[in-house]
Scaffold this active site. Structure first.
Site, PDB file in Angstrom:
ATOM      1  N   HIS A  64      -8.510  11.621   0.555  1.00  0.00           N
ATOM      2  CA  HIS A  64      -8.349  12.310   1.834  1.00  0.00           C
ATOM      3  C   HIS A  64      -7.180  13.277   1.764  1.00  0.00           C
ATOM      4  O   HIS A  64      -6.513  13.397   0.737  1.00  0.00           O
ATOM      5  CB  HIS A  64      -8.240  11.333   2.998  1.00  0.00           C
ATOM      6  CG  HIS A  64      -7.102  10.362   2.876  1.00  0.00           C
ATOM      7  ND1 HIS A  64      -5.794  10.742   2.935  1.00  0.00           N
ATOM      8  CD2 HIS A  64      -7.088   9.022   2.690  1.00  0.00           C
ATOM      9  CE1 HIS A  64      -5.016   9.694   2.799  1.00  0.00           C
ATOM     10  NE2 HIS A  64      -5.772   8.632   2.639  1.00  0.00           N
ATOM     11  N   HIS A  67      -3.778  12.211   0.290  1.00  0.00           N
ATOM     12  CA  HIS A  67      -3.711  12.165  -1.176  1.00  0.00           C
ATOM     13  C   HIS A  67      -3.522  13.585  -1.730  1.00  0.00           C
ATOM     14  O   HIS A  67      -2.758  13.803  -2.663  1.00  0.00           O
ATOM     15  CB  HIS A  67      -5.000  11.577  -1.764  1.00  0.00           C
ATOM     16  CG  HIS A  67      -5.288  10.182  -1.301  1.00  0.00           C
ATOM     17  ND1 HIS A  67      -6.560   9.741  -1.010  1.00  0.00           N
ATOM     18  CD2 HIS A  67      -4.471   9.123  -1.067  1.00  0.00           C
ATOM     19  CE1 HIS A  67      -6.512   8.479  -0.636  1.00  0.00           C
ATOM     20  NE2 HIS A  67      -5.256   8.084  -0.662  1.00  0.00           N
ATOM     21  N   CYS A 106      -2.252  -8.457   5.062  1.00  0.00           N
ATOM     22  CA  CYS A 106      -3.077  -7.340   5.534  1.00  0.00           C
ATOM     23  C   CYS A 106      -3.808  -6.775   4.322  1.00  0.00           C
ATOM     24  O   CYS A 106      -3.175  -6.226   3.405  1.00  0.00           O
ATOM     25  CB  CYS A 106      -2.224  -6.257   6.201  1.00  0.00           C
ATOM     26  SG  CYS A 106      -3.199  -4.773   6.527  1.00  0.00           S
ATOM     27  N   CYS A 124      -3.299  -2.977   3.658  1.00  0.00           N
ATOM     28  CA  CYS A 124      -2.046  -2.628   2.961  1.00  0.00           C
ATOM     29  C   CYS A 124      -1.948  -3.333   1.622  1.00  0.00           C
ATOM     30  O   CYS A 124      -1.105  -2.984   0.807  1.00  0.00           O
ATOM     31  CB  CYS A 124      -0.821  -3.074   3.758  1.00  0.00           C
ATOM     32  SG  CYS A 124      -0.607  -2.297   5.337  1.00  0.00           S
ATOM     33  N   CYS A 129      -1.546  -5.137  12.288  1.00  0.00           N
ATOM     34  CA  CYS A 129      -0.854  -4.219  11.378  1.00  0.00           C
ATOM     35  C   CYS A 129      -0.907  -2.822  12.001  1.00  0.00           C
ATOM     36  O   CYS A 129      -1.999  -2.330  12.307  1.00  0.00           O
ATOM     37  CB  CYS A 129      -1.548  -4.212  10.014  1.00  0.00           C
ATOM     38  SG  CYS A 129      -1.084  -2.780   9.024  1.00  0.00           S
ATOM     39  N   HIS A 145      -3.211  -0.336  10.028  1.00  0.00           N
ATOM     40  CA  HIS A 145      -4.656  -0.554   9.903  1.00  0.00           C
ATOM     41  C   HIS A 145      -5.314  -1.096  11.164  1.00  0.00           C
ATOM     42  O   HIS A 145      -6.540  -1.265  11.198  1.00  0.00           O
ATOM     43  CB  HIS A 145      -4.948  -1.469   8.698  1.00  0.00           C
ATOM     44  CG  HIS A 145      -4.558  -0.813   7.404  1.00  0.00           C
ATOM     45  ND1 HIS A 145      -3.334  -1.020   6.813  1.00  0.00           N
ATOM     46  CD2 HIS A 145      -5.211   0.100   6.639  1.00  0.00           C
ATOM     47  CE1 HIS A 145      -3.251  -0.270   5.711  1.00  0.00           C
ATOM     48  NE2 HIS A 145      -4.373   0.418   5.593  1.00  0.00           N
ATOM     49  N   LYS A 159      -2.848   9.890  14.208  1.00  0.00           N
ATOM     50  CA  LYS A 159      -3.291   9.483  12.888  1.00  0.00           C
ATOM     51  C   LYS A 159      -4.759   9.885  12.742  1.00  0.00           C
ATOM     52  O   LYS A 159      -5.520   9.769  13.702  1.00  0.00           O
ATOM     53  CB  LYS A 159      -3.165   7.953  12.827  1.00  0.00           C
ATOM     54  CG  LYS A 159      -3.041   7.432  11.437  1.00  0.00           C
ATOM     55  CD  LYS A 159      -2.908   5.933  11.420  1.00  0.00           C
ATOM     56  CE  LYS A 159      -3.420   5.538  10.049  1.00  0.00           C
ATOM     57  NZ  LYS A 159      -3.523   4.205   9.749  1.00  0.00           N
ATOM     58  N   LYS A 190     -11.843   8.385  11.806  1.00  0.00           N
ATOM     59  CA  LYS A 190     -13.210   8.839  12.026  1.00  0.00           C
ATOM     60  C   LYS A 190     -13.576   8.749  13.498  1.00  0.00           C
ATOM     61  O   LYS A 190     -14.210   9.633  14.057  1.00  0.00           O
ATOM     62  CB  LYS A 190     -14.179   8.004  11.190  1.00  0.00           C
ATOM     63  CG  LYS A 190     -14.125   8.410   9.737  1.00  0.00           C
ATOM     64  CD  LYS A 190     -15.362   7.934   8.990  1.00  0.00           C
ATOM     65  CE  LYS A 190     -15.166   8.189   7.505  1.00  0.00           C
ATOM     66  NZ  LYS A 190     -15.052   6.986   6.700  1.00  0.00           N
TER      67      LYS A 190
HETATM   68  N1  MSP Z   1      -2.365   2.186  -4.314  1.00  0.00           N
HETATM   69  C1  MSP Z   1      -1.230   2.239  -3.487  1.00  0.00           C
HETATM   70  C2  MSP Z   1      -0.065   2.880  -4.202  1.00  0.00           C
HETATM   71  C3  MSP Z   1       0.320   2.236  -5.496  1.00  0.00           C
HETATM   72  S1  MSP Z   1       1.564   3.116  -6.304  1.00  0.00           S
HETATM   73  C4  MSP Z   1       2.117   2.130  -7.488  1.00  0.00           C
HETATM   74  C5  MSP Z   1      -1.551   3.027  -2.221  1.00  0.00           C
HETATM   75  N2  MSP Z   1      -2.602   3.829  -2.261  1.00  0.00           N
HETATM   76  S2  MSP Z   1      -3.140   4.711  -1.044  1.00  0.00           S
HETATM   77  O1  MSP Z   1      -4.293   5.404  -1.551  1.00  0.00           O
HETATM   78  O2  MSP Z   1      -3.355   3.903   0.103  1.00  0.00           O
HETATM   79  O3  MSP Z   1      -2.026   5.694  -0.630  1.00  0.00           O
HETATM   80  C6  MSP Z   1      -1.504   6.574  -1.562  1.00  0.00           C
HETATM   81  C7  MSP Z   1      -0.534   7.550  -0.946  1.00  0.00           C
HETATM   82  O4  MSP Z   1      -1.177   8.343   0.033  1.00  0.00           O
HETATM   83  C8  MSP Z   1       0.645   6.890  -0.272  1.00  0.00           C
HETATM   84  O5  MSP Z   1       1.830   7.553  -0.677  1.00  0.00           O
HETATM   85  C9  MSP Z   1       0.410   7.126   1.189  1.00  0.00           C
HETATM   86  O6  MSP Z   1       1.592   7.259   1.894  1.00  0.00           O
HETATM   87  C10 MSP Z   1      -0.299   8.460   1.132  1.00  0.00           C
HETATM   88  N3  MSP Z   1      -1.012   8.711   2.369  1.00  0.00           N
HETATM   89  C11 MSP Z   1      -1.976   7.974   2.961  1.00  0.00           C
HETATM   90  N4  MSP Z   1      -2.293   8.539   4.163  1.00  0.00           N
HETATM   91  C12 MSP Z   1      -1.544   9.640   4.356  1.00  0.00           C
HETATM   92  C13 MSP Z   1      -1.483  10.653   5.321  1.00  0.00           C
HETATM   93  N5  MSP Z   1      -2.236  10.674   6.397  1.00  0.00           N
HETATM   94  N6  MSP Z   1      -0.606  11.658   5.106  1.00  0.00           N
HETATM   95  C14 MSP Z   1       0.162  11.744   3.970  1.00  0.00           C
HETATM   96  N7  MSP Z   1       0.107  10.813   3.046  1.00  0.00           N
HETATM   97  C15 MSP Z   1      -0.643   9.696   3.254  1.00  0.00           C
HETATM   98  O7  MSP Z   1      -0.827   2.890  -1.251  1.00  0.00           O
END
Ligand code: MSP
Length: 501
Positions: A19, A22, A127, A130, A144, A147, A296, A299
């Protein structure tokens, strides 16, 4: 190793397609990696995917697929997106790689052998979203906050890792910036957490979760997804888990993470390294979340902004630009498609794109030898704008992890303002894209006398500025940067950013 730069993104969960959050982190890391490479540092930029754990196992089941088959599909989308976004990562680590799994088992054995891991049991609220245990005070109305789900009460036999003995060491290292946490507000937040309560030993294994890496000393258990995940920062460098042969790129110079995963990165991660006798990363930078219209993304609210939609609408460099200029890096930033379309049209289509096309078209019309002009630019720049100071200012913004300021200044010509390092601002000034467009309106070069000094001068000014912008925006918009250089040299232009109606 001197003059190296090792930068990491978190590894992304493969329970769903990538998304915008990422994409935001990965583009930011890419910009920083490109900048550091351009400064001659030996750079390694790592990203990857976090593929084990309860959440992913559950999702695969729902889709009626084997977990590995399921994650393979999602990983392919991540890799495709990074390619489309021109991400220049040097490594891509998957936690399902056999080499990673073997290294994790080696580390677990080391931790077990040196007494950092012991058998016990753990009771708590888990959770799954998380993949973390939550304390009562982290919940809002029993749920949480990230979530919106009530965590599961869990009590099971597990292995635990010692944390408590590192509490004072961690506080000390964070306080004196040996383990630097930025921005300052997050450093304060984590210090107040560490100073406020006793760090509990953490459960590092699950008993009935087959989708994970089995503990080498007790095959009934698989390792906790975060222990598996953190080690990517080493295995992504090709490490085999042998403590005696740590990769030369370690320690990481900069780890970029989102605010929701700060606590684990500032507690479990460094405690594991300390238990292994390894150096901590030099710094962690925490960014905020991307919100959509103040909320946030979800969907059900219908406010999700998809990176693929952005690519389709704005192209690769448009997307990179809009993500990085969305707000202060480190704070929450808010985006909406409507606002992004407006910004794209004003900054890119009408701003940069229009400027390039006007200048190159003018040089065609006035039959100016653009090749000759490009050659002369260097000399001209040396005389009229102090490139060293501009570079220093840029370096300063990158060092302070303010990439959005670089963009802001390039467009609005505010470079040199807020000049730090105790310097006096001398006379130099690089005018921004906006001012250059205004300059054209004012001087109307097409009305100037052919071959006059005035005309030569104004074309030189325009060419030199465009050439510099191309250099300055390169880490952000590599493709556009190259297109501008080509257009200047060849005296031919193509539409850089199509206006969106
Ligand atoms: N797998 C773990 C991280 C392990 S690192 C050793 C994880 N994955 S995640 O896919 O849920 O999130 C990855 C990153 O995306 C995190 O830094 C998280 O903060 C970021 N984001 C998730 N949603 C976000 C937004 N809406 N905006 C910006 N970054 C966000 O956590």
């Amino acid at each position: 190793m001197k003059d190296k730069f090792y930068i990491t993104t978190p590894i992304y969960y493969t329970n769903a397609k990538p998304h915008i959050g990422h994409a935001y982190t990965t583009v930011a890391c890419d910009i920083l990696a490109r900048w550091n490479r351009s400064q001659g540092k030996e750079t390694f930029f790592l990203t990857g995917t976090d593929e084990h754990g309860a959440k992913i196992q559950k999702k695969a089941q729902e889709e009626g697929k084997e977990p590995k088959e399921f994650v393979d599909g999602i990983v392919a989308v991540f890799q495709d997106l990074w390619k489309k976004l021109d991400i220049s990562n040097d490594g891509f680590i998957r936690t399902t790689d056999p080499e990673h799994r073997a290294a994790v088992q080696k580390v677990l054995q080391t931790l077990h052998d040196n007494g950092s891991i012991y058998k016990g049991s753990y009771k708590g609220l888990y959770c799954v979203g998380c993949e973390q245990f939550k304390s009562e005070n982290e919940l809002v109305d029993g749920k949480c906050p990230d979530h919106g789900a009530v965590p599961e009460e869990m009590e099971e036999e597990c292995y635990l890792m010692k944390m408590n003995k590192w509490q004072d060491t961690l506080i000390e290292k964070i306080k004196n910036d040996e383990f630097k946490i930025q921005p300052e507000k997050y450093k304060k937040e984590i210090l107040s957490f560490l100073e406020g309560q006793k760090l509990e030993d953490v459960s590092i294994s699950r008993k009935n979760l087959p989708w994970g890496i089995p503990l080498p000393f007790d095959a009934e258990h698989t390792t906790y997804v975060w222990i598996d995940a953190f080690l990517n920062y080493f295995t992504g460098l090709g490490w085999d888990g042998n403590i005696e042969s740590i990769p030369a790129m370690w320690p990481a110079d900069l780890q970029i993470i989102g605010k929701d995963i700060l606590r684990v990165h500032a507690t479990i991660w460094p405690a594991m390294l300390l238990n292994l006798g390894l150096e901590l990363p030099k710094s962690i930078f925490v960014h905020g979340h991307i919100l959509s219209a103040g909320k946030k993304m979800s969907k059900s609210l219908g406010n999700v902004v998809d990176p693929y939609d952005m690519l389709e609408k704005f192209g690769v460099d448009g997307t990179r630009y809009l993500l990085m200029s969305a707000g202060t890096f480190g704070e929450d930033v808010d985006v909406t498609m409507e606002r992004m379309v407006e910004k794209y049209n004003s900054d890119l289509a009408n701003g940069l794109g229009n400027l390039v096309s006007r200048v190159v078209k003018m040089s065609q019309k006035l039959e100016i030898d653009s090749k000759e002009l490009v050659v002369k630019i260097e000399n001209y720049n040396k005389k009229s704008i102090d490139l060293i100071e501009i570079n220093e200012w840029y370096e300063c913004q990158f060092d302070k992890l303010k990439p959005e300021q670089v963009l802001y200044a390039t467009w609005l010509g505010t470079m040199g303002m807020n000049m730090e390092k105790g310097k006096n601002i001398s006379e130099w000034k690089l005018e921004g894209i906006k001012q250059m467009n205004e300059y054209i309106e004012k001087t109307k070069p097409w009305k100037l006398k052919e071959n006059s000094e005035q005309l030569k001068d104004s074309m030189m000014k325009l060419y030199s500025h465009l050439n510099l912008y191309a250099d300055l925006i390169w880490p952000f918009m590599p493709e556009t940067s190259e297109k501008i250089k080509r257009a200047l040299e060849e005296g031919k232009t193509e539409i850089l950013f199509q206006r969106i109606k």
